[in-house]
Design a protein around this motif. Structure first.
Motif, mmCIF file in Angstrom:
data_model
loop_
_atom_site.group_PDB
_atom_site.id
_atom_site.type_symbol
_atom_site.label_atom_id
_atom_site.label_comp_id
_atom_site.label_asym_id
_atom_site.label_seq_id
_atom_site.Cartn_x
_atom_site.Cartn_y
_atom_site.Cartn_z
ATOM 1 N N ALA A 1 0.837 -1.213 0.000
ATOM 2 C CA ALA A 1 0.000 0.000 0.000
ATOM 3 C C ALA A 1 0.867 1.257 0.000
ATOM 4 N N LYS A 2 2.025 1.178 0.650
ATOM 5 C CA LYS A 2 2.979 2.314 0.628
ATOM 6 C C LYS A 2 3.567 2.471 -0.758
ATOM 7 N N GLN A 3 3.937 1.352 -1.351
ATOM 8 C CA GLN A 3 4.606 1.369 -2.652
ATOM 9 C C GLN A 3 3.653 1.756 -3.791
ATOM 10 N N TYR A 4 2.374 1.398 -3.632
ATOM 11 C CA TYR A 4 1.403 1.647 -4.705
ATOM 12 C C TYR A 4 0.190 2.414 -4.162
ATOM 13 N N ASP B 1 17.372 -9.365 -8.430
ATOM 14 C CA ASP B 1 17.335 -8.055 -7.795
ATOM 15 C C ASP B 1 15.990 -7.397 -8.101
ATOM 16 N N ASP B 2 14.939 -7.869 -7.432
ATOM 17 C CA ASP B 2 13.615 -7.316 -7.678
ATOM 18 C C ASP B 2 13.292 -6.324 -6.563
ATOM 19 N N GLU B 3 13.554 -5.059 -6.859
ATOM 20 C CA GLU B 3 13.366 -4.024 -5.832
ATOM 21 C C GLU B 3 11.899 -3.823 -5.481
ATOM 22 N N THR B 4 11.016 -4.312 -6.344
ATOM 23 C CA THR B 4 9.587 -4.126 -6.072
ATOM 24 C C THR B 4 9.047 -5.209 -5.124
ATOM 25 N N ASN B 5 9.847 -6.250 -4.884
ATOM 26 C CA ASN B 5 9.334 -7.323 -4.028
ATOM 27 C C ASN B 5 9.168 -6.841 -2.587
ATOM 28 N N VAL B 6 7.958 -7.005 -2.059
ATOM 29 C CA VAL B 6 7.679 -6.658 -0.660
ATOM 30 C C VAL B 6 7.653 -7.966 0.126
ATOM 31 N N MET B 7 8.490 -8.044 1.153
ATOM 32 C CA MET B 7 8.580 -9.291 1.914
ATOM 33 C C MET B 7 7.438 -9.420 2.911
ATOM 34 N N THR B 8 6.932 -10.622 3.038
ATOM 35 C CA THR B 8 5.912 -10.920 4.053
ATOM 36 C C THR B 8 6.642 -11.339 5.340
ATOM 37 N N GLU B 9 5.873 -11.471 6.420
ATOM 38 C CA GLU B 9 6.503 -11.932 7.677
ATOM 39 C C GLU B 9 7.151 -13.312 7.494
#
Ligand code: SAM
Length: 213
Positions: A57-60, A184-192
Protein backbone atom coordinates in the motif's frame (compact mmCIF):
# COMPACT_ATOMS: atom_id res chain seq x y z
CA UNK A 1 0.88 -18.87 12.81
CA UNK A 2 1.06 -18.53 16.61
CA UNK A 3 -1.96 -16.73 18.01
CA UNK A 4 -2.00 -14.77 21.24
CA UNK A 5 -5.08 -14.88 23.41
CA UNK A 6 -6.73 -11.50 23.07
CA UNK A 7 -10.06 -11.46 24.91
CA UNK A 8 -10.55 -7.79 24.00
CA UNK A 9 -10.25 -8.56 20.28
CA UNK A 10 -14.00 -8.29 19.52
CA UNK A 11 -14.21 -4.88 21.13
CA UNK A 12 -11.05 -3.71 19.38
CA UNK A 13 -12.32 -4.86 15.97
CA UNK A 14 -15.66 -3.16 16.56
CA UNK A 15 -13.91 0.11 17.47
CA UNK A 16 -11.99 -0.14 14.21
CA UNK A 17 -14.85 -1.21 11.94
CA UNK A 18 -13.85 1.50 9.45
CA UNK A 19 -10.69 -0.59 8.83
CA UNK A 20 -11.84 -4.15 9.56
CA UNK A 21 -15.13 -4.21 7.73
CA UNK A 22 -17.83 -6.41 9.30
CA UNK A 23 -20.55 -8.14 7.24
CA UNK A 24 -18.30 -8.19 4.19
CA UNK A 25 -20.88 -9.87 1.95
CA UNK A 26 -23.07 -6.73 2.16
CA UNK A 27 -20.43 -4.82 0.20
CA UNK A 28 -20.16 -7.26 -2.68
CA UNK A 29 -19.52 -5.38 -5.95
CA UNK A 30 -19.31 -2.11 -3.98
CA UNK A 31 -15.82 -2.18 -2.51
CA UNK A 32 -14.67 0.95 -4.32
CA UNK A 33 -17.52 2.80 -2.62
CA UNK A 34 -16.27 1.53 0.75
CA UNK A 35 -12.84 2.95 -0.08
CA UNK A 36 -14.53 6.12 -1.34
CA UNK A 37 -12.66 6.20 -4.67
CA UNK A 38 -12.41 4.33 -7.96
CA UNK A 39 -8.87 2.98 -7.65
CA UNK A 40 -8.35 -0.70 -8.61
CA UNK A 41 -8.50 -3.22 -5.78
CA UNK A 42 -5.88 -5.86 -5.02
CA UNK A 43 -6.59 -8.70 -2.61
CA UNK A 44 -4.31 -10.76 -0.36
CA UNK A 45 -5.78 -14.04 0.87
CA UNK A 46 -4.45 -15.15 4.27
CA UNK A 47 -2.88 -11.81 5.00
CA UNK A 48 -1.41 -12.68 8.39
CA UNK A 49 -0.12 -9.72 10.39
CA UNK A 50 -0.26 -7.36 7.44
CA UNK A 51 3.39 -6.61 6.68
CA UNK A 52 3.05 -7.34 2.95
CA UNK A 53 -0.21 -5.43 2.60
CA UNK A 54 1.23 -2.33 4.30
CA UNK A 55 4.44 -2.47 2.23
CA UNK A 56 2.43 -2.78 -0.97
CA UNK A 57 0.00 0.00 0.00
CA UNK A 58 2.98 2.31 0.63
CA UNK A 59 4.61 1.37 -2.65
CA UNK A 60 1.40 1.65 -4.70
CA UNK A 61 -0.77 4.50 -3.37
CA UNK A 62 -2.77 4.37 -6.61
CA UNK A 63 -4.11 0.94 -5.64
CA UNK A 64 -6.55 -0.09 -2.89
CA UNK A 65 -5.60 -3.20 -0.92
CA UNK A 66 -7.85 -5.64 0.93
CA UNK A 67 -6.48 -8.36 3.20
CA UNK A 68 -8.57 -11.34 4.27
CA UNK A 69 -7.50 -13.21 7.38
CA UNK A 70 -9.48 -15.87 9.18
CA UNK A 71 -7.70 -15.73 12.57
CA UNK A 72 -9.07 -13.02 14.82
CA UNK A 73 -5.97 -12.55 16.97
CA UNK A 74 -3.84 -12.28 13.84
CA UNK A 75 -6.06 -9.67 12.21
CA UNK A 76 -5.91 -7.66 15.42
CA UNK A 77 -2.13 -7.42 14.94
CA UNK A 78 -2.61 -6.44 11.30
CA UNK A 79 -5.13 -3.76 12.31
CA UNK A 80 -2.71 -2.28 14.85
CA UNK A 81 -0.05 -2.06 12.14
CA UNK A 82 -2.41 -0.48 9.60
CA UNK A 83 -3.43 2.15 12.17
CA UNK A 84 0.25 2.89 12.90
CA UNK A 85 0.98 3.17 9.16
CA UNK A 86 -1.63 5.94 8.70
CA UNK A 87 -2.37 4.53 5.22
CA UNK A 88 -5.87 5.03 3.82
CA UNK A 89 -5.69 2.50 0.97
CA UNK A 90 -6.04 -0.67 3.08
CA UNK A 91 -9.09 -2.51 4.38
CA UNK A 92 -9.11 -5.77 6.31
CA UNK A 93 -11.69 -8.54 6.49
CA UNK A 94 -11.82 -11.06 9.32
CA UNK A 95 -13.37 -13.73 7.10
CA UNK A 96 -12.87 -17.26 5.87
CA UNK A 97 -11.84 -17.08 2.21
CA UNK A 98 -13.68 -20.33 1.48
CA UNK A 99 -16.01 -18.59 -0.99
CA UNK A 100 -14.71 -15.25 -2.13
CA UNK A 101 -17.58 -14.96 -4.63
CA UNK A 102 -19.88 -14.18 -1.72
CA UNK A 103 -17.70 -11.18 -0.83
CA UNK A 104 -16.57 -9.92 -4.24
CA UNK A 105 -18.46 -9.53 -7.47
CA UNK A 106 -17.34 -10.52 -10.97
CA UNK A 107 -14.20 -8.67 -12.12
CA UNK A 108 -14.09 -6.65 -8.90
CA UNK A 109 -10.46 -7.50 -8.13
CA UNK A 110 -7.48 -6.37 -10.23
CA UNK A 111 -4.73 -8.43 -8.56
CA UNK A 112 -4.65 -11.35 -6.14
CA UNK A 113 -1.82 -12.46 -3.83
CA UNK A 114 -1.33 -15.79 -2.10
CA UNK A 115 1.63 -15.50 0.24
CA UNK A 116 2.98 -18.51 2.11
CA UNK A 117 -0.40 -20.17 2.15
CA UNK A 118 -0.81 -23.14 4.47
CA UNK A 119 0.58 -26.15 2.55
CA UNK A 120 -1.87 -28.84 3.75
CA UNK A 121 0.61 -31.58 2.75
CA UNK A 122 -1.67 -34.57 3.34
CA UNK A 123 -3.45 -35.78 0.21
CA UNK A 124 -6.78 -35.91 2.01
CA UNK A 125 -6.49 -32.15 2.65
CA UNK A 126 -5.81 -31.21 -0.96
CA UNK A 127 -9.13 -29.36 -1.26
CA UNK A 128 -8.02 -26.93 1.47
CA UNK A 129 -4.99 -25.72 -0.49
CA UNK A 130 -5.64 -22.20 -1.74
CA UNK A 131 -4.35 -23.24 -5.17
CA UNK A 132 -6.78 -26.19 -5.51
CA UNK A 133 -8.95 -25.90 -8.61
CA UNK A 134 -12.11 -24.92 -6.70
CA UNK A 135 -10.26 -21.85 -5.38
CA UNK A 136 -8.98 -21.08 -8.88
CA UNK A 137 -12.62 -21.03 -10.09
CA UNK A 138 -13.34 -18.34 -7.51
CA UNK A 139 -10.27 -16.30 -8.37
CA UNK A 140 -11.16 -16.45 -12.06
CA UNK A 141 -14.60 -15.03 -11.38
CA UNK A 142 -13.58 -12.15 -9.11
CA UNK A 143 -10.44 -11.17 -11.05
CA UNK A 144 -10.82 -8.74 -13.93
CA UNK A 145 -9.56 -9.67 -17.39
CA UNK A 146 -6.07 -8.31 -16.83
CA UNK A 147 -5.91 -9.48 -13.23
CA UNK A 148 -2.81 -11.33 -12.15
CA UNK A 149 -2.46 -14.07 -9.53
CA UNK A 150 0.85 -13.85 -7.67
CA UNK A 151 1.88 -16.73 -5.45
CA UNK A 152 4.92 -16.91 -3.13
CA UNK A 153 5.98 -19.75 -0.89
CA UNK A 154 9.00 -21.43 0.67
CA UNK A 155 7.31 -24.82 0.33
CA UNK A 156 8.65 -26.72 -2.67
CA UNK A 157 5.88 -29.34 -2.54
CA UNK A 158 3.12 -26.72 -2.51
CA UNK A 159 4.86 -24.77 -5.26
CA UNK A 160 5.11 -27.81 -7.54
CA UNK A 161 1.51 -28.79 -6.77
CA UNK A 162 0.33 -25.24 -7.53
CA UNK A 163 2.18 -25.02 -10.85
CA UNK A 164 0.50 -28.23 -11.97
CA UNK A 165 -2.86 -26.99 -10.68
CA UNK A 166 -2.46 -23.64 -12.53
CA UNK A 167 -1.41 -25.41 -15.72
CA UNK A 168 -4.26 -27.95 -15.57
CA UNK A 169 -6.73 -25.12 -15.05
CA UNK A 170 -5.43 -23.34 -18.13
CA UNK A 171 -3.78 -20.41 -16.41
CA UNK A 172 -0.99 -18.75 -18.37
CA UNK A 173 2.21 -18.82 -16.33
CA UNK A 174 3.99 -15.50 -16.76
CA UNK A 175 6.78 -16.06 -14.26
CA UNK A 176 8.12 -19.13 -12.50
CA UNK A 177 10.92 -18.12 -10.17
CA UNK A 178 12.79 -20.82 -8.25
CA UNK A 179 14.88 -18.42 -6.16
CA UNK A 180 13.20 -15.05 -5.84
CA UNK A 181 15.86 -13.53 -3.62
CA UNK A 182 18.61 -14.36 -6.09
CA UNK A 183 17.22 -11.75 -8.46
CA UNK A 184 17.33 -8.05 -7.80
CA UNK A 185 13.62 -7.32 -7.68
CA UNK A 186 13.37 -4.02 -5.83
CA UNK A 187 9.59 -4.13 -6.07
CA UNK A 188 9.33 -7.32 -4.03
CA UNK A 189 7.68 -6.66 -0.66
CA UNK A 190 8.58 -9.29 1.91
CA UNK A 191 5.91 -10.92 4.05
CA UNK A 192 6.50 -11.93 7.68
CA UNK A 193 6.93 -15.57 6.67
CA UNK A 194 9.20 -14.65 3.78
CA UNK A 195 11.52 -12.78 6.14
CA UNK A 196 11.50 -15.63 8.62
CA UNK A 197 12.20 -18.40 6.13
CA UNK A 198 14.70 -16.54 3.99
CA UNK A 199 16.69 -15.54 7.10
CA UNK A 200 17.05 -19.29 7.73
CA UNK A 201 18.49 -19.71 4.25
CA UNK A 202 15.38 -21.15 2.63
CA UNK A 203 14.71 -20.48 -1.01
CA UNK A 204 11.61 -18.46 -1.87
CA UNK A 205 9.55 -19.44 -4.91
CA UNK A 206 7.27 -17.10 -6.86
CA UNK A 207 4.83 -17.65 -9.68
CA UNK A 208 2.80 -15.07 -11.58
CA UNK A 209 -0.13 -16.31 -13.60
CA UNK A 210 -3.12 -15.01 -15.54
CA UNK A 211 -6.48 -16.46 -16.48
CA UNK A 212 -6.82 -16.45 -20.22
CA UNK A 213 -10.10 -15.11 -21.51
N1 SAM B 1 0.65 -14.25 4.31
C1 SAM B 1 1.32 -14.15 5.59
C2 SAM B 1 2.81 -14.21 5.40
O1 SAM B 1 3.26 -14.56 4.29
O2 SAM B 1 3.55 -13.86 6.33
C3 SAM B 1 0.84 -15.25 6.55
C4 SAM B 1 1.13 -16.66 6.13
S1 SAM B 1 0.42 -17.86 7.25
C5 SAM B 1 1.31 -19.33 6.91
C6 SAM B 1 -1.14 -18.22 6.46
C7 SAM B 1 -2.25 -17.30 6.93
O3 SAM B 1 -3.42 -17.58 6.18
C8 SAM B 1 -2.62 -17.49 8.40
O4 SAM B 1 -2.61 -16.25 9.07
C9 SAM B 1 -4.00 -18.12 8.35
O5 SAM B 1 -4.80 -17.78 9.48
C10 SAM B 1 -4.54 -17.56 7.05
N2 SAM B 1 -5.59 -18.38 6.43
C11 SAM B 1 -5.53 -19.71 6.21
N3 SAM B 1 -6.67 -20.15 5.64
C12 SAM B 1 -7.46 -19.06 5.47
C13 SAM B 1 -8.77 -18.86 4.94
N4 SAM B 1 -9.49 -19.89 4.48
N5 SAM B 1 -9.27 -17.62 4.93
C14 SAM B 1 -8.55 -16.57 5.40
N6 SAM B 1 -7.31 -16.70 5.95
C15 SAM B 1 -6.77 -17.93 5.97
Amino acid sequence: MRQRHKPWADEFLLENNHLVIPSATEHRQNWQKVFGNDKPIHLEVGTGKGQFLIGMAKQYPEINFIGIEIAKSVIVSATEKVIDSGLDNILLLNEDASDLREIFGENEIAGLYLNFSDPWPKNRHEKRRLTYHSFLEQYEEILDQNGELIFKTDNRGLFEYSLVSFNNYGLKLEEVNLDLHAIDDETNVMTEYEEKFSSKGQVIYRCKARFES
